[in-house]
Design a protein around this motif. Structure first.
Motif, PDB file in Angstrom:
ATOM      1  N   PHE A  39       0.678  -1.252   0.076  1.00  0.00           N
ATOM      2  CA  PHE A  39       0.081  -0.052   0.037  1.00  0.00           C
ATOM      3  C   PHE A  39       0.970   1.291   0.017  1.00  0.00           C
ATOM      4  N   GLY A  40       2.086   1.059   0.241  1.00  0.00           N
ATOM      5  CA  GLY A  40       2.893   2.239   0.455  1.00  0.00           C
ATOM      6  C   GLY A  40       3.238   3.008  -0.940  1.00  0.00           C
ATOM      7  N   GLY A  41       3.338   4.254  -0.944  1.00  0.00           N
ATOM      8  CA  GLY A  41       3.385   5.005  -1.969  1.00  0.00           C
ATOM      9  C   GLY A  41       2.217   4.858  -3.218  1.00  0.00           C
ATOM     10  N   LYS A  42       0.927   4.482  -2.538  1.00  0.00           N
ATOM     11  CA  LYS A  42      -0.134   4.299  -3.700  1.00  0.00           C
ATOM     12  C   LYS A  42      -1.288   5.093  -3.245  1.00  0.00           C
ATOM     13  N   SER A  43      -2.174   5.323  -4.355  1.00  0.00           N
ATOM     14  CA  SER A  43      -3.547   5.846  -3.969  1.00  0.00           C
ATOM     15  C   SER A  43      -4.540   5.091  -3.673  1.00  0.00           C
ATOM     16  N   ILE A  44      -5.113   4.887  -2.641  1.00  0.00           N
ATOM     17  CA  ILE A  44      -6.081   3.891  -2.244  1.00  0.00           C
ATOM     18  C   ILE A  44      -7.645   4.568  -1.766  1.00  0.00           C
ATOM     19  N   CYS A  45      -8.776   3.645  -2.357  1.00  0.00           N
ATOM     20  CA  CYS A  45      -9.715   4.213  -2.196  1.00  0.00           C
ATOM     21  C   CYS A  45     -10.608   2.972  -1.483  1.00  0.00           C
ATOM     22  N   HIS A  58      -6.335   2.382   9.435  1.00  0.00           N
ATOM     23  CA  HIS A  58      -5.170   1.380   9.847  1.00  0.00           C
ATOM     24  C   HIS A  58      -4.082   1.224   8.677  1.00  0.00           C
ATOM     25  N   ILE A  59      -4.514   1.180   7.418  1.00  0.00           N
ATOM     26  CA  ILE A  59      -3.405   1.432   6.496  1.00  0.00           C
ATOM     27  C   ILE A  59      -2.341   2.486   6.707  1.00  0.00           C
ATOM     28  N   ARG A  60      -2.907   3.860   6.686  1.00  0.00           N
ATOM     29  CA  ARG A  60      -2.220   4.796   6.916  1.00  0.00           C
ATOM     30  C   ARG A  60      -1.147   4.609   7.919  1.00  0.00           C
ATOM     31  N   THR A  61      -1.616   4.065   9.260  1.00  0.00           N
ATOM     32  CA  THR A  61      -0.536   3.938  10.321  1.00  0.00           C
ATOM     33  C   THR A  61       0.247   2.754  10.168  1.00  0.00           C
ATOM     34  N   HIS A  62       0.216   1.984   9.111  1.00  0.00           N
ATOM     35  CA  HIS A  62       1.253   0.786   8.904  1.00  0.00           C
ATOM     36  C   HIS A  62       1.803   0.747   7.879  1.00  0.00           C
ATOM     37  N   GLU A  63       1.529   1.752   6.802  1.00  0.00           N
ATOM     38  CA  GLU A  63       1.904   1.721   5.627  1.00  0.00           C
ATOM     39  C   GLU A  63       2.352   3.188   5.244  1.00  0.00           C
ATOM     40  N   ASN A  64       2.948   3.449   4.093  1.00  0.00           N
ATOM     41  CA  ASN A  64       3.066   4.945   3.568  1.00  0.00           C
ATOM     42  C   ASN A  64       2.180   5.400   2.454  1.00  0.00           C
ATOM     43  N   PRO A  65       0.877   5.452   2.561  1.00  0.00           N
ATOM     44  CA  PRO A  65       0.206   5.668   1.305  1.00  0.00           C
ATOM     45  C   PRO A  65       0.415   7.043   0.626  1.00  0.00           C
ATOM     46  N   TRP A  66       0.206   7.192  -0.493  1.00  0.00           N
ATOM     47  CA  TRP A  66       0.138   8.497  -1.300  1.00  0.00           C
ATOM     48  C   TRP A  66      -0.948   9.309  -0.976  1.00  0.00           C
ATOM     49  N   VAL A 101      -6.749   6.317  -8.647  1.00  0.00           N
ATOM     50  CA  VAL A 101      -6.261   5.348  -7.465  1.00  0.00           C
ATOM     51  C   VAL A 101      -5.694   4.210  -8.051  1.00  0.00           C
ATOM     52  N   ASP A 102      -5.098   3.643  -7.261  1.00  0.00           N
ATOM     53  CA  ASP A 102      -4.177   2.489  -7.753  1.00  0.00           C
ATOM     54  C   ASP A 102      -4.787   1.190  -7.169  1.00  0.00           C
ATOM     55  N   ILE A 103      -5.604   1.169  -5.836  1.00  0.00           N
ATOM     56  CA  ILE A 103      -6.174   0.118  -5.289  1.00  0.00           C
ATOM     57  C   ILE A 103      -7.509   0.646  -4.792  1.00  0.00           C
ATOM     58  N   VAL A 104      -8.410  -0.250  -5.180  1.00  0.00           N
ATOM     59  CA  VAL A 104      -9.984  -0.235  -4.442  1.00  0.00           C
ATOM     60  C   VAL A 104     -10.284  -1.285  -3.807  1.00  0.00           C
ATOM     61  N   LEU A 105     -10.634  -0.668  -2.545  1.00  0.00           N
ATOM     62  CA  LEU A 105     -11.223  -1.760  -1.425  1.00  0.00           C
ATOM     63  C   LEU A 105     -12.653  -1.600  -1.299  1.00  0.00           C
ATOM     64  N   SER A 106     -13.331  -2.761  -1.062  1.00  0.00           N
ATOM     65  CA  SER A 106     -14.841  -2.678  -0.618  1.00  0.00           C
ATOM     66  C   SER A 106     -15.162  -3.749   0.092  1.00  0.00           C
TER      67      SER A 106
END
Length: 122
Positions: A39-45, A58-66, A101-106
């Protein structure tokens, strides 16, 4: 089935809701690790992110997303780290630029929709 009028987490969650959410988040990290997805360096929705965008937080605190984007019915827009988009997933177009966005979660969303066609087309 009645449509939701509030976002998940907008009202107080039960201990069971909290446990189930934690198990889902843990599974996301297990599967992403297994398949080498970072998830680091990526745009996530997260579509259907809930009131506070807990998975994104949770992702923000454990990875370094863009960039982090959360889409939900009535999201908490006070989070300075997540761009929250208010949308009815059954009717509204999401206020995101195509291919932004690079990754879409749902997670656990589609089963709560009476008419998932718009959600799936977005």
């Amino acid at each position: 089935m009645d449509s939701r009028t509030t976002s998940f987490g907008e009202k107080k969650l039960s201990k069971l809701d909290i446990l189930i959410a934690w198990l889902r988040y843990r599974k996301i990290f297990q599967v992403s690790k297994k398949y080498g997805i970072t998830f680091g360096g990526k745009s996530i929705c997260d579509v259907g992110c809930g009131y506070n965008g807990d998975l994104l937080e949770h992702i923000r605190t454990h990875e370094n997303p863009w960039n982090l984007y959360g889409v939900d019915l009535s999201p908490n827009k006070d989070n300075e780290h997540i761009h929250m988009v208010e949308a009815n997933l059954e009717k509204d177009r999401f206020e995101l630029t195509d291919n932004s966005v690079d990754i879409v979660l749902s997670l656990a969303v589609i089963e709560h929709l009476n008419s998932p066609e718009n959600y799936l087309s977005e």
